[in-house]
Design a protein around this motif. Structure first.
Motif, mmCIF file in Angstrom:
data_model
loop_
_atom_site.group_PDB
_atom_site.id
_atom_site.type_symbol
_atom_site.label_atom_id
_atom_site.label_comp_id
_atom_site.label_asym_id
_atom_site.label_seq_id
_atom_site.Cartn_x
_atom_site.Cartn_y
_atom_site.Cartn_z
ATOM 1 N N ALA A 331 -7.517 -11.442 9.816
ATOM 2 C CA ALA A 331 -6.385 -10.543 10.042
ATOM 3 C C ALA A 331 -5.367 -10.677 8.913
ATOM 4 C CB ALA A 331 -5.730 -10.849 11.386
ATOM 5 N N GLN A 332 -5.156 -11.883 8.443
ATOM 6 C CA GLN A 332 -4.232 -12.088 7.327
ATOM 7 C C GLN A 332 -4.742 -11.363 6.082
ATOM 8 O OE1 GLN A 332 -4.021 -16.007 5.397
ATOM 9 N NE2 GLN A 332 -1.793 -15.912 5.598
ATOM 10 N N ASP A 333 -6.042 -11.402 5.853
ATOM 11 C CA ASP A 333 -6.614 -10.714 4.696
ATOM 12 C C ASP A 333 -6.452 -9.198 4.807
ATOM 13 O OD1 ASP A 333 -7.443 -13.141 3.644
ATOM 14 O OD2 ASP A 333 -9.455 -12.994 4.506
ATOM 15 N N LEU A 334 -6.566 -8.664 6.016
ATOM 16 C CA LEU A 334 -6.515 -7.219 6.219
ATOM 17 C C LEU A 334 -5.103 -6.659 6.187
ATOM 18 C CD1 LEU A 334 -9.101 -6.915 9.143
ATOM 19 C CD2 LEU A 334 -9.402 -5.971 6.837
ATOM 20 N N ALA A 335 -4.116 -7.455 6.553
ATOM 21 C CA ALA A 335 -2.747 -6.967 6.717
ATOM 22 C C ALA A 335 -2.241 -6.283 5.452
ATOM 23 C CB ALA A 335 -1.815 -8.117 7.102
ATOM 24 N N THR A 336 -1.654 -5.103 5.622
ATOM 25 C CA THR A 336 -1.144 -4.342 4.489
ATOM 26 C C THR A 336 0.031 -3.482 4.935
ATOM 27 O OG1 THR A 336 -1.765 -2.878 2.654
ATOM 28 C CG2 THR A 336 -2.656 -2.331 4.828
ATOM 29 N N TYR A 337 0.660 -2.816 3.961
ATOM 30 C CA TYR A 337 1.733 -1.880 4.284
ATOM 31 C C TYR A 337 2.004 -1.037 3.046
ATOM 32 C CZ TYR A 337 5.811 -0.008 6.673
ATOM 33 O OH TYR A 337 6.692 0.846 7.293
ATOM 34 N N PHE A 338 2.741 0.035 3.227
ATOM 35 C CA PHE A 338 3.110 0.912 2.129
ATOM 36 C C PHE A 338 4.112 0.212 1.202
ATOM 37 C CE2 PHE A 338 2.638 3.390 6.083
ATOM 38 C CZ PHE A 338 1.483 4.084 5.774
ATOM 39 N N VAL A 339 3.890 0.342 -0.091
ATOM 40 C CA VAL A 339 4.838 -0.186 -1.077
ATOM 41 C C VAL A 339 4.491 0.414 -2.425
ATOM 42 C CG1 VAL A 339 3.530 -2.243 -1.777
ATOM 43 C CG2 VAL A 339 6.032 -2.292 -1.824
ATOM 44 N N GLY A 340 5.507 0.575 -3.282
ATOM 45 C CA GLY A 340 5.293 1.160 -4.598
ATOM 46 C C GLY A 340 5.051 0.118 -5.666
ATOM 47 N N GLN A 341 4.825 0.594 -6.888
ATOM 48 C CA GLN A 341 4.516 -0.298 -7.996
ATOM 49 C C GLN A 341 5.687 -1.193 -8.382
ATOM 50 O OE1 GLN A 341 3.151 2.555 -10.922
ATOM 51 N NE2 GLN A 341 1.023 2.321 -10.300
ATOM 52 N N VAL A 342 6.885 -0.845 -7.924
ATOM 53 C CA VAL A 342 8.045 -1.691 -8.184
ATOM 54 C C VAL A 342 7.930 -3.035 -7.476
ATOM 55 C CG1 VAL A 342 9.481 -0.925 -6.260
ATOM 56 C CG2 VAL A 342 10.567 -1.540 -8.433
ATOM 57 N N VAL A 343 6.899 -3.183 -6.634
ATOM 58 C CA VAL A 343 6.674 -4.460 -5.951
ATOM 59 C C VAL A 343 6.556 -5.608 -6.942
ATOM 60 C CG1 VAL A 343 4.136 -4.328 -5.889
ATOM 61 C CG2 VAL A 343 5.358 -5.542 -4.071
ATOM 62 N N GLY A 344 6.154 -5.311 -8.183
ATOM 63 C CA GLY A 344 6.013 -6.363 -9.189
ATOM 64 C C GLY A 344 7.313 -7.059 -9.534
#
Length: 376
Positions: A331-344
């Protein structure tokens, strides 16, 4: 700072914050920007509660609300079918793939994980559902209602204008922006492909001046890849009257982002995102994780359209999020969410108000540096 956006809303800084978290919206408005609450995942009761809380916290300070009414989606020709009408159209192969995926990654079942498909009434992202959310919004006092997908419906524009509320719309191309203005939008949010959530293919550096030139004198907010003051200065140098930011708030101290996902974002680089239809059925930029990789396999069923895909995956995502806190789990591997390239550049957690002030200070430094180059 004075721009058409600050004058329109009576705010100090032309920084508009899109967020699903009411605490972030309040913090940004208190810091001098404009917090905009994303309402798509809210039930009617939750939306009523959050808007009342926001107004209690802000007093006379302004805020906005964001709805999603796409131009076309499954059942749109009928005004938006009910959940019951649509559930039966989800192919069995998609259900089987998702069941197998959760089993293979060891995600435990959760009887409380029902998702969109178990909710009564209208389907997510439908015009009927947005109408009810608009009823609730206009019973309060937002200064802005934004539509995130497609031109704002005529009824939305008319009702907002009658209430003295401005209407905004997100655009990923010049043509989209022109359509939004023709529909009555007061503000255009020109969002480049770098942004999180639903985006097009065109980068902000190219898109923003195209949109500004096409819709002048309608104010334009630059969006996509903007989370720092230098990026804000670049957007305004390209003709924007302010900026619309979403991703940068996801790792703030107030954000309700899942702790596991927040940690992934803090560690991610700008190349760790991709556009995927795996959550909503429309291309949306999100973190690259095992979830996105599984949906991108050659032997995987193609994601369904909106709103069928979120109806298919809603309960599964809920199960994943509930189990993701187990270190080393599937589940930890699968977890995701919307985010843009500014995440860097989102590599440390700060208060949302501090993010606003840091952006303003860096914007001033960048503007002064450019001005100094013109001195002779």
């Amino acid at each position: 700072m004075q721009t058409p956006i600050t004058e329109m809303f009576g705010i100090e800084f032309p920084i508009v914050a899109f967020t699903h978290c009411r605490d972030v919206a309040v913090a940004v408005s208190k810091a001098g920007g404009l917090g905009v609450l994303g309402a798509v995942a809210h039930s009617d009761e939750q939306l009523e509660t959050d808007l009342a809380w926001i107004e209690d916290e802000l007093g006379d300070r302004p805020y906005g609300i964001d709805l999603i009414v796409p131009a076309r989606y499954a059942g749109s020709d009928e005004g938006g079918l009910s959940v019951a009408d649509l559930v039966s159209t989800i192919p069995g192969a998609h259900r089987e793939f998702l069941d197998e995926l959760l089993e293979r990654y060891g995600v435990p079942e959760n009887p409380d994980s029902t998702g969109w498909a178990a909710r009564p009434g209208d389907a997510p992202f439908s015009a009927n559902r947005a109408d009810r959310q608009l009823d609730i919004a206009l019973a309060h006092r937002p200064v802005l209602v934004a539509n995130a997908l497609g031109p704002p419906p005529r009824d939305m524009v008319e009702r907002c204008h009658e209430a003295g509320v401005k209407v905004g719309a997100l655009a990923g191309t010049k043509v989209h922006a022109e359509r939004h203005v023709a529909a009555g939008a007061d503000i255009i949010i020109a969002q480049g492909t770098e942004g999180g959530g639903h985006t097009g293919h065109i980068g902000s550096m190219v898109l923003l001046p195209e949109v500004v030139d096409a819709v002048a004198p309608v104010p334009v907010l630059g969006a996509g890849g903007i989370g720092r003051g230098r990026q804000m200065a670049a957007a305004m140098a390209l003709g924007a009257d302010g900026v619309w930011c979403g991703s940068v708030w996801l790792t703030t101290e107030e954000a309700e982002t899942h702790p596991v996902v927040k940690d992934k974002m803090l560690a991610a680089g700008s190349g760790d995102t991709l556009r995927s239809r795996s959550l909503t059925g429309k291309p949306a930029r999100m973190l690259r994780t095992a979830w996105t990789e599984e949906w991108d396999r050659d032997d995987t069923p193609a994601p369904l359209g909106m709103p069928l895909q979120p109806m298919l995956t809603g309960a599964a995502v809920d199960r994943i999020n509930r189990a993701a806190h187990h270190e080393g789990s599937g589940a930890q591997d699968l977890a995701t969410y919307f985010v843009g390239q500014v995440v860097g550049t989102m590599n440390r957690s700060r208060g949302a108000g501090q993010v606003v002030m840091d952006m303003v200070e860096e914007f001033i430094d960048a503007a002064q540096a450019v001005a100094a180059q013109l001195e002779v």
